[in-house]
Design a protein around this motif. Sequence first.
Motif, PDB file in Angstrom:
ATOM      1  N   SER A 225      65.305  36.612  38.897  1.00 11.17           N
ATOM      2  CA  SER A 225      66.075  37.539  39.732  1.00 11.17           C
ATOM      3  C   SER A 225      67.005  38.433  38.925  1.00 11.17           C
ATOM      4  O   SER A 225      67.688  39.287  39.501  1.00 11.17           O
ATOM      5  CB  SER A 225      66.884  36.759  40.773  1.00 11.17           C
ATOM      6  N   LYS A 227      68.400  41.457  37.187  1.00  6.52           N
ATOM      7  CA  LYS A 227      68.052  42.845  37.499  1.00  6.52           C
ATOM      8  C   LYS A 227      69.195  43.767  37.140  1.00  6.52           C
ATOM      9  O   LYS A 227      70.358  43.500  37.437  1.00  6.52           O
ATOM     10  CB  LYS A 227      67.747  42.973  39.005  1.00  6.52           C
ATOM     11  N   SER A 267      77.233  36.818  42.974  1.00  9.38           N
ATOM     12  CA  SER A 267      77.475  38.203  43.393  1.00  9.38           C
ATOM     13  C   SER A 267      77.729  39.107  42.191  1.00  9.38           C
ATOM     14  O   SER A 267      77.383  40.293  42.216  1.00  9.38           O
ATOM     15  CB  SER A 267      78.648  38.268  44.373  1.00  9.38           C
ATOM     16  N   SER A 270      74.448  40.027  40.907  1.00  9.73           N
ATOM     17  CA  SER A 270      73.859  41.035  41.795  1.00  9.73           C
ATOM     18  C   SER A 270      74.457  42.408  41.539  1.00  9.73           C
ATOM     19  O   SER A 270      73.757  43.428  41.642  1.00  9.73           O
ATOM     20  CB  SER A 270      74.078  40.634  43.259  1.00  9.73           C
ATOM     21  N   GLY A 273      72.749  44.689  39.220  1.00 11.11           N
ATOM     22  CA  GLY A 273      71.594  45.401  39.748  1.00 11.11           C
ATOM     23  C   GLY A 273      71.917  46.771  40.309  1.00 11.11           C
ATOM     24  O   GLY A 273      71.003  47.544  40.612  1.00 11.11           O
ATOM     25  N   THR A 274      73.190  47.087  40.437  1.00 12.22           N
ATOM     26  CA  THR A 274      73.593  48.411  40.924  1.00 12.22           C
ATOM     27  C   THR A 274      73.989  49.340  39.783  1.00 12.22           C
ATOM     28  O   THR A 274      74.312  50.512  40.025  1.00 12.22           O
ATOM     29  CB  THR A 274      74.791  48.288  41.881  1.00 12.22           C
TER      30      THR A 274
END
Length: 607
Positions: A225, A227, A267, A270, A273-274
């Motif tokens: 996952s 990314k 988080s 995550s 990933g942005t």
Amino acid sequence: MIVGTSTAVLDAPEQDSHVAIVDVHASDAPAAVAAAWAAYRPDAKRPLKLATPNPARNGWDERRTFDYETSPNERAAVEAIALRSGDSWTVAIIDGTEPTFEKRGAQLSLIIQSLRPKGYQRESFVGRKALSLNPQRIEELKSFVETSMPKLGVPGASMALIDGGQVVYEGGFGVRELGQPDEVDANTLFMAASNTKGMTTLLLAMLADEKKLQWDQPVTQLYPSFKLGDADTTRQVLVHHLVCACTGLPRQDLEWLFEFKQATPASELSLLGTMQPTSRFGEVFQYSNLMASAAGFIGAHLYDPSRELGAAYDDAMEKKIFGPLGMKSTTFDMERAQKGDHAWPHGDDVDGKPGVADMAFNYSIVPARPAGGVWTSAHDLIRYVQLELALGKLPNGKRLVSEENLLMRRKPQIGVGEDQYYGMGLMVDKTWGIPVIHHGGSMAGFKTDLIFLPDYGIGAVILTNADNGQLLLRPFMRRLLEVVFDGKPEAVGDVDGRAATHKASIAKDRERLVVPADGAEVAKLAAHYVSGALGDLTVRRQSSSIIFDFGEWKSTVASRKNDDGTISFITIDPAVDGFEFVAAERGGKRVLIIRDGQHEYVFNEGA
């Protein structure tokens, strides 16, 4: 590159930023800089903000820096550096945009650091025998720290030294908290901040020994996952790239510094990933805290895939590193650290007076702690340095990590300046011919450094409880080398110069700040703002002060009228000072705009 009889202009690939190097004959520094501007851009009329002298170094008889006024919406970076050798001047004019110079800061450093008078030979310690850190030389280092602290406004510091692979000194100076009698000692805990990174990559080295990862293995094979905001960059990232500062992902800290109350390790992963790269893979040094955080949490997942990432990381670091090294007080637990012998953070107020800072801001690192969340002491941290010098062996001779995988972390990943490169959470500096391995750490009100000379069995750590401790770190390294190699006495002058420049800069900035913030401008603000990336901002009055409250942390703000007529509100509380918000209007709504080096964030007027 444009070359004339006395002028060379180096252009950034973006074509919006330039470094002009001009050789001139002039009576003094201001005249030299004026002549350089006339040769490079005779139409430039930007007002001078501040001119500050710097100690004579690297063959230059005189050095002076000229900073120019800019308005935040320009996103401009303008500076001139005047260097004199005899009756000749070399002037470097830095003229461009903040995003480009932030991205290409290592290349800019290479240019400026490599400017030397013709024929000058740099000081080199190659071939010199290292002098022992005997009691006299230890006293010289202690005296340097003690005398530097009041010059810089540092309330407390702790230091430890290694010679011959053995700890020869550990102790403290000053106080844990201004206004309180408790003194700093070798066991006082400080936030080591980014000095966590080297220990995080040590965990990866141990996992490599256990065949749980390979340095050249794609990260997505280990953690599918994983990314980044760019798919091509994601595919290219191998394990050794996680803390290489070489992937093109820029420094992008505001998201986790402002919005962390509900954040978790998952988080934060995550959030990566942005984020989009702003340079090509392997092109330039760009420091990313969240990438380093990912390294630790992915390592933790490999260590114990059944547990939450944060808990697995904490347990892995305790069981595999802190415990075996005898780092008994070292912890990632903010509450545990603050229950015992610990230092409080400090920073300057708006007038340059040191004060105690609120700890709230530093909780931002908790969900990203592999990048900088460790609390440790000089007594504990020097044990980690001891392992580095022993190439992975404990004092009892037992091997904790293989020499091969420990040394992988020191291999060059990307250049950061002249004769300096970044490895994996460690920086190698060959300015003086010999390798000096070090890394700094910075959280609000805490500044630290660890240093070791792998060819000589010598190492040091220094931890400070003030933002101004940053001004001490490089001179401390220099003083260590002076003492060990009988080098030129430059460190004291470097501290004096940094202290004077810092005070002059604060005084100059203070001239344009309105404290309390201008009432008429405050009246134009909305009561509440919202940013999708940075969360909520509430404007409230506390006595005569205006507070910007972000939920997680808050600060008093001053106001300033910029040269372009805009109004900025700037945080001024100790250790969280310097965040600048420009008041504006977009789509008929009031907004506040904040920027880092390469990004812009908008707080929109909320309900």
